[in-house]
Design an enzyme around this catalytic site. Structure first.
Site: not given
Ligand code: NAD
Length: 342
Positions: A122, A153, A195, A197, A225-226
């Protein structure tokens, strides 16, 4: 990917979002022997296929990983205890316990002579200090070190991807590792607390549309930001990486960065409404900025995830809308009430 491959392929986390979509694609690619494994009872799987061997097993346990891996040619190890920011910030120990799945799956793969092993890491492995700016810093693979991963995580992912590396170097196991950046799309979790974004925002906009209450609460200041990768790109990338010469962990993500506010703009446009926004600054929001640097994947594979956010969100919005309306009908407004409580 080889067409008409009759060797046994195992997918763990098969009852989840990406695992279910992967199996759906493998079937259409001609794979005849697929074993799908997940801890959830079969009736709770996102997607389930009758022509596949479906097993409900807890892969924290070594003996179950052996049952899962026996006779396998390829393993796609996607099982993990995870969710969006709201889940991973509040369940660090649970997230770290996925190390049991990854350790036992690697050991079982070795024991049964598995030919190829895929591990889903990830973007949460990246050093937090490199994600403080809101201008979506593009993270290249080397930015995972010096290590300062997402607590819980991210550390587990970083450890497990290194374990893949050393199982390759020390024991000769063929391992491939992709660092997924925010995956979204049909069959993704869209309510209940895990869930992410895009799904959460689609659901909230749908709630506002259906209820006529034109308001939305947004986690964080809205300028985080993503980048978000559509599920079809993720599945294509998994296939390409599994069959590639890429020995090291590699980004698998979109490089189209947006702020959370821009994400809301797009979903509002799709829904055809405008909402009053309130910002919950106490809610979990993750790092300030993050984007995927795709130099390496373009170099190796001459490809990068390329579905635009607008196109992917249209499909996702439509899918969540159908689920929402279906559930509202079945449960008499329970979804709306429980979601409003969060
Ligand atoms: P998901 O939660 O929908 O699927 C994961 C599945 O793993 C679940 O169905 C869960 O029941 C199963 N699982 C958990 N513990 C298990 C156990 N002990 N034994 C067997 N199965 C178990 O998540 P997803 O989005 O499909 O993610 C798949 C993989 O991709 C995960 O490893 C995740 O960490 C990684 N990933 C996902 C994203 C994303 O944006 N979705 C981003 C980065 C990495």
């Amino acid at each position: 990917m080889t067409m008409g491959n009759y060797n046994l392929v195992v997918v763990t986390g098969a009852g989840g979002f990406i695992g279910g979509n992967l199996i759906s694609t493998l079937r259409t690619q001609g794979y005849k022997q697929i074993r799908a494994v997940d801890v959830k009872p079969l009736e709770e799987w996102c997607q389930r296929f009758d022509d596949v061997e479906n097993l409900s097993l807890d892969l924290n346990l070594g003996e179950n990983c052996e049952i899962a891996s026996k006779d396998a040619y390829e393993v796609y190890n996607l099982a993990a205890n995870m969710g969006g920011m709201g889940f991973i910030e509040r369940n660090k120990a649970l997230c770290m316990l996925s190390v049991l799945i990854n350790t036992h799956m690697l050991q079982a793969a070795l024991k049964y002579g598995v030919k190829r092993f895929f591990y889903s890491s990830s973007a949460c492995v990246y050093n937090a200090d490199k994600q403080k700016a809101f201008e979506a810093p593009s993270l290249k693979e080397a930015d995972a070190y010096p290590a300062l991963a997402e607590d819980g995580y991210g550390w587990e992912k970083l450890f497990s991807e290194r374990m893949c590396r050393h199982f390759h170097e020390d024991f000769g196991l063929y391992t491939r590792v992709a660092r997924f950046h925010n995956v979204y799309g049909p069959w993704g979790t869209w309510y209940g607390g895990r869930e992410k974004a895009p799904a959460a925002i689609c659901r909230k906009v749908i709630e506002a549309k259906v209820s006529g209450k034109h308001e939305i609460d947004i986690w964080g200041p809205g300028n985080q930001t993503r980048s978000f990768m559509f599920i079809e790109d993720c599945i294509k990338g998994i296939n390409l990486i599994m069959n590639s010469e890429v020995p090291e962990p590699i980004n698998l993500g979109s490089s189209e960065a947006v702020t959370i506010n821009q994400l809301v703009d797009i979903v509002e446009e799709i829904a055809g409404i405008k909402l009053m926004r309130t910002y919950d600054l106490s809610a979990p929001k993750g790092v300030n900025g993050r984007n995927s640097d795709n130099t390496l994947i373009k170099e190796y594979l001459n490809w990068e995830p390329n579905t635009t956010l607008r196109i992917g969100l249209e499909k996702t919005y439509r899918w969540i809308y159908d689920q929402y309306v279906g559930r509202e009908r079945a449960e008499g407004g329970v979804i709306r009430e429980s979601a409003a409580a969060r």
